[in-house]
Design a protein around this motif. Structure first.
Motif, mmCIF file in Angstrom:
data_model
loop_
_atom_site.group_PDB
_atom_site.id
_atom_site.type_symbol
_atom_site.label_atom_id
_atom_site.label_comp_id
_atom_site.label_asym_id
_atom_site.label_seq_id
_atom_site.Cartn_x
_atom_site.Cartn_y
_atom_site.Cartn_z
ATOM 1 N N GLY A 66 10.809 -61.730 -63.977
ATOM 2 C CA GLY A 66 12.468 -60.443 -63.494
ATOM 3 C C GLY A 66 13.135 -60.416 -63.029
ATOM 4 O O GLY A 66 12.440 -61.024 -61.326
ATOM 5 N N TYR A 67 14.088 -59.546 -63.051
ATOM 6 C CA TYR A 67 14.812 -59.091 -62.011
ATOM 7 C C TYR A 67 14.816 -57.692 -61.494
ATOM 8 O O TYR A 67 14.835 -56.991 -62.041
ATOM 9 C CB TYR A 67 16.349 -59.846 -62.283
ATOM 10 N N ARG A 68 14.761 -57.554 -60.017
ATOM 11 C CA ARG A 68 15.353 -56.001 -60.005
ATOM 12 C C ARG A 68 16.644 -56.058 -58.828
ATOM 13 O O ARG A 68 16.795 -56.498 -57.894
ATOM 14 C CB ARG A 68 14.233 -55.564 -59.081
ATOM 15 N N ALA A 69 17.559 -54.465 -59.508
ATOM 16 C CA ALA A 69 18.622 -54.281 -58.104
ATOM 17 C C ALA A 69 17.800 -54.055 -56.738
ATOM 18 O O ALA A 69 17.005 -53.647 -56.453
ATOM 19 C CB ALA A 69 19.031 -52.532 -58.871
ATOM 20 N N ALA A 70 19.127 -54.437 -55.709
ATOM 21 C CA ALA A 70 18.228 -54.270 -54.431
ATOM 22 C C ALA A 70 20.049 -54.654 -53.700
ATOM 23 O O ALA A 70 20.870 -54.650 -54.595
ATOM 24 C CB ALA A 70 17.583 -56.046 -53.662
ATOM 25 N N LYS A 71 19.680 -53.482 -52.382
ATOM 26 C CA LYS A 71 20.690 -53.887 -51.689
ATOM 27 C C LYS A 71 20.699 -55.305 -51.005
ATOM 28 O O LYS A 71 20.658 -55.231 -49.881
ATOM 29 C CB LYS A 71 20.678 -52.711 -50.592
ATOM 30 N N MET A 72 21.749 -56.140 -51.236
ATOM 31 C CA MET A 72 21.897 -57.516 -51.563
ATOM 32 C C MET A 72 23.021 -57.424 -50.543
ATOM 33 O O MET A 72 24.416 -56.545 -51.406
ATOM 34 C CB MET A 72 22.354 -57.954 -52.049
ATOM 35 N N VAL A 73 23.183 -58.632 -49.104
ATOM 36 C CA VAL A 73 24.873 -57.989 -48.537
ATOM 37 C C VAL A 73 24.764 -59.569 -48.085
ATOM 38 O O VAL A 73 24.018 -60.317 -48.046
ATOM 39 C CB VAL A 73 24.706 -57.090 -47.121
ATOM 40 N N LYS A 74 26.458 -60.136 -48.055
ATOM 41 C CA LYS A 74 26.362 -61.245 -47.757
ATOM 42 C C LYS A 74 26.230 -61.397 -46.157
ATOM 43 O O LYS A 74 27.728 -60.268 -45.622
ATOM 44 C CB LYS A 74 27.704 -62.209 -48.053
ATOM 45 N N MET A 75 25.639 -62.019 -44.882
ATOM 46 C CA MET A 75 26.787 -61.599 -43.836
ATOM 47 C C MET A 75 27.199 -63.193 -43.251
ATOM 48 O O MET A 75 26.627 -63.820 -43.746
ATOM 49 C CB MET A 75 25.247 -61.747 -43.231
ATOM 50 N N ASP A 76 28.498 -62.489 -42.722
ATOM 51 C CA ASP A 76 29.118 -64.255 -41.976
ATOM 52 C C ASP A 76 28.476 -64.145 -40.633
ATOM 53 O O ASP A 76 28.405 -63.351 -40.052
ATOM 54 C CB ASP A 76 30.176 -63.561 -42.276
ATOM 55 N N MET A 77 28.631 -65.259 -40.338
ATOM 56 C CA MET A 77 28.664 -65.149 -38.848
ATOM 57 C C MET A 77 30.227 -66.196 -38.345
ATOM 58 O O MET A 77 31.052 -66.760 -38.326
ATOM 59 C CB MET A 77 27.564 -66.531 -38.412
ATOM 60 N N LEU A 78 31.131 -65.347 -37.749
ATOM 61 C CA LEU A 78 31.838 -65.289 -36.508
ATOM 62 C C LEU A 78 31.232 -65.836 -35.571
ATOM 63 O O LEU A 78 30.937 -65.388 -34.704
ATOM 64 C CB LEU A 78 32.848 -64.093 -36.728
ATOM 65 N N ILE A 79 32.312 -67.040 -35.208
ATOM 66 C CA ILE A 79 32.645 -67.569 -34.068
ATOM 67 C C ILE A 79 33.750 -67.417 -33.595
ATOM 68 O O ILE A 79 34.594 -68.148 -33.626
ATOM 69 C CB ILE A 79 32.158 -69.308 -34.227
ATOM 70 N N ALA A 80 33.724 -67.326 -32.693
ATOM 71 C CA ALA A 80 35.699 -67.135 -31.514
ATOM 72 C C ALA A 80 36.263 -66.404 -32.790
ATOM 73 O O ALA A 80 37.387 -66.431 -33.004
ATOM 74 C CB ALA A 80 36.455 -67.611 -30.924
ATOM 75 N N GLY A 81 35.932 -65.022 -33.468
ATOM 76 C CA GLY A 81 36.406 -64.868 -35.064
ATOM 77 C C GLY A 81 36.527 -65.404 -36.105
ATOM 78 O O GLY A 81 36.805 -65.013 -36.775
ATOM 79 N N ASP A 82 36.057 -66.349 -36.390
ATOM 80 C CA ASP A 82 36.093 -68.167 -36.874
ATOM 81 C C ASP A 82 34.924 -67.305 -37.989
ATOM 82 O O ASP A 82 33.958 -67.861 -37.496
ATOM 83 C CB ASP A 82 37.060 -68.980 -36.857
ATOM 84 N N PRO A 83 35.157 -67.503 -40.021
ATOM 85 C CA PRO A 83 33.981 -67.523 -40.169
ATOM 86 C C PRO A 83 33.468 -68.574 -40.365
ATOM 87 O O PRO A 83 34.234 -69.956 -40.590
ATOM 88 C CB PRO A 83 33.806 -66.350 -41.018
ATOM 89 N N VAL A 84 31.357 -69.123 -39.984
ATOM 90 C CA VAL A 84 31.517 -70.362 -39.762
ATOM 91 C C VAL A 84 30.342 -70.203 -41.301
ATOM 92 O O VAL A 84 29.430 -69.885 -41.385
ATOM 93 C CB VAL A 84 30.577 -70.991 -39.027
ATOM 94 N N GLU A 85 31.042 -70.893 -42.406
ATOM 95 C CA GLU A 85 29.851 -70.500 -44.177
ATOM 96 C C GLU A 85 29.218 -71.353 -44.007
ATOM 97 O O GLU A 85 27.677 -70.668 -44.836
ATOM 98 C CB GLU A 85 30.429 -71.466 -44.997
#
Length: 599
Positions: free
Chosen positions: A477-496
């Protein structure tokens, strides 16, 4: 041959306990395969299965055996895959049997997967025949294994048959035990056709070949059949059994295990675990146990050369026909171009698909970091399912994130229990139970997030325990967790391509590692390039690639220091201006290097 003289059985065991070798010896002992045609791993048809020493696709075979009581019996052996990723296929194969040969390596004893497979067999109420294999090895300890059978699995130790599949010891005794102890199939008295589809494969010339076990009624050529999951009807073109090659028969009767070829054009039309019945006189309800196979692990697969995209699409279509558990859909990335978002049962399944793409279709592919399915509840009360970091909504609109959890059973020698608990805690898990199996080994029951055991958990378990540890897991099953999306910014621009979903507590350490890797692969530019890992608007890790500099003071020989300062200030202003307008070019091989090293 009457149903009374039919025996359907399966062989279950932990990986590398000799399942495939025993099936080879049984084929020889019953003379199903002649000595001239015999080869090792006779039921494993893929090169990949032979190399890795594991069964990926289960394969049934029908044997005829003249027993010591003078009767000739029809034995249907259903070979099963050995890895935890394919446990649904194992359970469907076991549902088509009345008995199971449980193999235990006499040198290693009971392992984690032995226990898991035994539970699957008990759920189907199968007759268990324990076999202690590899008794000819110097390290074999038969008495200790008998004791483990009684203490861990609650099976009487004296019931275990000593054997060596490699040396051919005890093979006749196993066949006699199958004949005596496995009950014959019992057909439903109403005589309506009930077939369980436990596997399928795609033949280029004949379409879908369904592997079936007939529970009642008969199926023959020209008959019209219906599948419960799709309610579609088909005309049967051919029926037969495996010996182990396909051998056509006039009909399949109750208790038979064989194949049915109907006019099905795609593998999506037949589902593993489905029930096949007569379309004019259907049975009232489907056989129990069918469920849709849901992929648990997702990863993006892209061609290294973007011109190979169409070839990759064709290759994936062909792979899905032979492996219905594999799913794919189109996606595009600014960094990697056009590719596919693919779903797998687990990490081994993902590795096998990638290897098959490389070998069978000569495709050069790159995969993104594997992720799992997250269930999100948004602030407006709606539910969302996310498997791709790029589709992750804004943190402000998320009320709760739930991640998939797994129950993990780990068997390790007693001296490694402290290290093992530390590894479980490092992976955000908790140990719910520890059980002493014998004087040397301990079994840990743990609850862990699926995302944490995906990449390196099994490798670290093996290296930590010097190869003596083993693990098995099941979804819980599933459980609540503190997950976040982490972006990598190269010279200020996010690279998906480098975006990932991580736990809040691990974002900083993972961001540092990724930033360091990127610093090594992105070439220098004429201005300072900042590599940042950001969660929401907050930067949690940073690395800088220093600028390429021209020595502007080289032409100043002596003279006033202010002249040099003026030139350096001018260069500094130029760099600042360049930073405002400059673009960072990330070469294709930089993505490949980073993604490969994150596997």
């Amino acid at each position: 041959m009457s149903t009374e003289l039919t025996r359907n059985f399966s062989i279950i065991a932990h990986i590398d306990h000799g399942k495939t070798t025993l099936s080879d010896r049984l084929l020889e002992a019953t003379q199903t395969v002649s000595q001239r045609e015999m080869q090792d791993q006779a039921l494993d048809s893929m090169d990949l299965e032979r190399e890795k020493g594991i069964t990926i696709k289960s394969h049934p075979v029908t044997m005829e055996y003249k027993a010591q009581d003078g009767q000739t019996y029809k034995l249907n052996l259903l070979d099963t895959p050995g890895h935890v990723d394919f446990s649904y296929e194992v359970s469907r194969s076991l549902a088509a049997c009345e008995g199971a040969v449980l193999m235990i390596d006499a040198a290693q004893g009971v392992e984690a997967q032995t226990v898991a497979n035994l539970h699957l067999a008990h759920e189907q109420n199968l007759e268990i025949l324990p076999v202690l294999n590899k008794i000819d090895l110097p390290a074999a300890d038969v008495e200790k294994c008998r004791k483990q059978l009684e203490e861990i699995l609650a099976i009487p130790g004296e019931d275990a048959l000593p054997a060596s599949a490699k040396a051919g010891i005890g093979i006749v005794e196993i066949l006699e035990a199958v004949v005596k102890r496995v009950p014959p199939p019992v057909a439903n008295p109403d005589g309506l056709l009930r077939c369980s589809v436990f596997d399928s494969l795609y033949d280029t010339y004949r379409g879908v070949v369904s592997y079936v076990r007939v529970f009642s009624g008969t199926v023959k050529r020209g008959q019209r059949v219906k599948l419960f999951a799709t309610s579609k009807t088909y005309e049967v073109k051919e029926v037969g059994v495996f010996t182990p090659k396909m051998s056509a028969k006039s009909e399949l009767i109750p208790g038979d295990v064989g194949y049915v070829i109907a006019n099905m054009k795609s593998a999506a039309e037949v589902k593993i675990g489905d029930t096949m019945t007569d379309s004019t006189h259907p049975c009232p309800e489907a056989l129990p146990g069918y469920k849709e196979i849901q992929p648990m692990v997702f990863s993006g697969i892209y061609p290294v050369d973007s011109s190979d995209y169409e070839s990759l699409k064709v290759a994936m279509g062909k792979l899905q026909i032979n492996d219905p558990a594999f799913t794919y859909q189109q996606e595009s990335s600014t960094a990697l171009g056009f590719g596919f978002r693919c779903g797998f049962l687990g990490l081994l399944h993902m590795e096998i698909i990638q290897e098959r793409l490389r070998r069978e279709f000569d495709m050069d592919v790159i995969s993104t970091y594997p992720s799992v399915i997250y269930h999100l509840t948004l602030t407006d009360g709606t539910e969302e399912i996310v498997d791709n970091p790029t589709l992750f909504p804004d943190p402000q609109v998320i009320q709760e994130i739930r991640e998939p959890m797994v129950n993990v059973f780990i068997m390790v020698p007693g001296e490694y229990i402290g290290d093992m608990m530390q590894l479980v805690m490092e992976k955000r898990g908790e140990v719910s139970n520890t059980e002493t199996i014998d004087e040397t080994r301990v079994m840990l029951s743990c609850m862990l997030p699926l995302a944490e055991i995906l990449v390196d958990f099994n490798d670290r378990l093996k290296s930590m325990t010097r190869g003596y540890g083993s693990m098995d897991y099941e979804h819980s099953g599933y459980r609540a967790a503190k997950m976040v999306k982490m972006d990598m910014l190269i010279a200020g621009d996010p690279v998906e391509a480098f975006s990932t979903i991580v736990h809040r507590d691990k974002a900083e350490s993972y961001g540092r590692v990724l930033a360091k890797k990127l610093k090594d692969v992105i070439p220098q530019h004429l201005f300072v390039v900042a590599i940042q890992a950001a969660v929401g608007g907050k930067v949690v890790a940073r690395e800088s690639i220093s600028a390429m500099r021209k020595n502007v003071t080289a032409k100043c020989y002596g003279g006033d220091i202010s002249r040099k300062r003026k030139l350096l200030e001018k260069q500094k202003e130029g760099k600042k201006k360049m930073k405002m307008f400059g673009k960072v070019n990330i070469p294709q091989d930089a993505f490949i290097k980073v993604l490969k090293s994150s596997d």
